[in-house]
Every structure is written in structure tokens, then in C-alpha cells.
Design a protein around this motif. Structure first.
Motif, PDB file in Angstrom:
ATOM      1  N   GLY A   1      16.573  -5.103   9.588  1.00 27.27           N
ATOM      2  CA  GLY A   1      15.181  -5.280   9.968  1.00 27.27           C
ATOM      3  C   GLY A   1      14.262  -5.165   8.776  1.00 27.27           C
ATOM      4  O   GLY A   1      14.701  -5.055   7.628  1.00 27.27           O
ATOM      5  N   GLU A   2      12.959  -5.179   9.072  1.00 27.83           N
ATOM      6  CA  GLU A   2      11.932  -5.107   8.049  1.00 27.83           C
ATOM      7  C   GLU A   2      11.202  -3.775   8.134  1.00 27.83           C
ATOM      8  O   GLU A   2      10.886  -3.307   9.227  1.00 27.83           O
ATOM      9  N   VAL A   3      10.936  -3.182   6.986  1.00 24.68           N
ATOM     10  CA  VAL A   3      10.208  -1.915   6.933  1.00 24.68           C
ATOM     11  C   VAL A   3       8.757  -2.184   7.298  1.00 24.68           C
ATOM     12  O   VAL A   3       8.086  -2.993   6.657  1.00 24.68           O
ATOM     13  N   ARG A   4       8.293  -1.515   8.371  1.00 20.53           N
ATOM     14  CA  ARG A   4       6.892  -1.665   8.787  1.00 20.53           C
ATOM     15  C   ARG A   4       6.045  -0.493   8.324  1.00 20.53           C
ATOM     16  O   ARG A   4       4.897  -0.678   7.946  1.00 20.53           O
ATOM     17  N   ILE A   5       6.580   0.716   8.393  1.00 15.73           N
ATOM     18  CA  ILE A   5       5.830   1.913   8.035  1.00 15.73           C
ATOM     19  C   ILE A   5       6.699   2.780   7.132  1.00 15.73           C
ATOM     20  O   ILE A   5       7.879   2.966   7.384  1.00 15.73           O
ATOM     21  N   LEU A   6       6.077   3.327   6.091  1.00 12.91           N
ATOM     22  CA  LEU A   6       6.753   4.221   5.162  1.00 12.91           C
ATOM     23  C   LEU A   6       5.906   5.487   5.088  1.00 12.91           C
ATOM     24  O   LEU A   6       4.725   5.414   4.795  1.00 12.91           O
ATOM     25  N   ALA A   7       6.487   6.642   5.406  1.00  8.60           N
ATOM     26  CA  ALA A   7       5.707   7.879   5.431  1.00  8.60           C
ATOM     27  C   ALA A   7       6.503   9.025   4.824  1.00  8.60           C
ATOM     28  O   ALA A   7       7.714   9.094   4.983  1.00  8.60           O
TER      29      ALA A   7
END
Length: 134
Positions: free
Chosen positions: A57-63
Motif C-alpha cells: 500500500g501507500e503511506v498516508r500518515i507518518l507520526a
């Protein structure tokens, strides 16, 4: 060694010999360690808790979400069917992973606060939303 234990050992060894002899004499090659291919990839929406899966998949949020004194990198991966959190304990960042990056990740699914999560997954950077090479 008892005769029963010796018999079992001989039977076991006889099953191994043909495979070893064939591989060294031009027989069929030994099975290499195979990376999960497209057939092994599970849609995130189909992944169930306690199941070991490979997702893409694709990274949507990085925290960065510290838990106590331990840094924790939390990445939300989206494949169009559902979202999955990839959590690396003890990491503040991972080179090559940012929003828009396409990843292949493998690990065991858990539920954390009703969100599908894989802790410390094995991963491979596939590319970015802009293309395979950035």
C-alpha cells in the motif's frame, strides 16, 4: 539406541537422500527462499487479527508517537480496501519512508484501539506515488 529409534532414523535419512542426490547431480534445483510475490499479498480489508500477512500500500500518515521514553514510529498504510498501522518501536524515522511511499510489509496483524496494526514489520520500499524511483 533402540532398534525402533534406529529404524525411524534410517527411514528419515532415506527420504532425504534422493532430494540431496538429485540437487547435486543436475537434478531439479533446490527451492530458493522466495520473497512474497503478488499472489501472496493480502488486501488490508481481508487481513484478520493474529494472521501473518504481506500487504502492499501507500503511506498516508507518518507520526512519531512516543510511548513513555521509547520513540515509536507509526505509519498508516492504505491499499484502497482499508488502512493498517505499521509501528516500529524504538525508531524516530526510517530512511526512504515518507508520505506517498509505496511499501510491501509482512507481519502479524493485531488490533490496537480497533485499528489493524503490525508491530516491527519486515518491509520493502517499492517506490513513491511519483514513480518507482522518486
Amino acid at each position: 539406541m533402540t532398534s525402533e529409534a534406529g529404524s525411524r532414523l534410517r527411514r528419515f535419512a532415506s527420504r532425504l537422500r534422493p532430494a540431496a542426490a538429485g540437487a547435486g547431480q543436475g537434478g531439479p534445483p533446490a527451492e530458493p527462499d522466495v520473497e512474497p510475490g503478488p499472489a501472496d499479498v493480502v488486501q488490508i480489508g481481508q487481513a484478520r487479527p493474529r494472521q501473518r500477512v504481506t500487504v502492499v500500500g501507500e503511506v498516508r500518515i507518518l507520526a512519531l508517537r512516543p510511548q513513555g521514553d521509547v520513540p515509536t514510529l507509526d505509519v498508516e498504510l492504505w491499499d484502497g480496501s482499508d488502512a493498517l498501522h505499521l509501528v516500529w518501536l524504538g525508531r524516530r524515522s526510517i530512511p526512504g519512508i515518507s508520505t506517498g511511499t509505496r511499501l510491501r510489509a509482512t507481519g502479524r496483524v493485531t488490533l490496537q484501539r480497533r485499528a489493524k496494526t503490525i508491530f516491527n514489520p519486515a518491509y520493502e520500499v517499492i517506490g513513491t506515488a511519483r514513480g518507482p524511483h522518486g
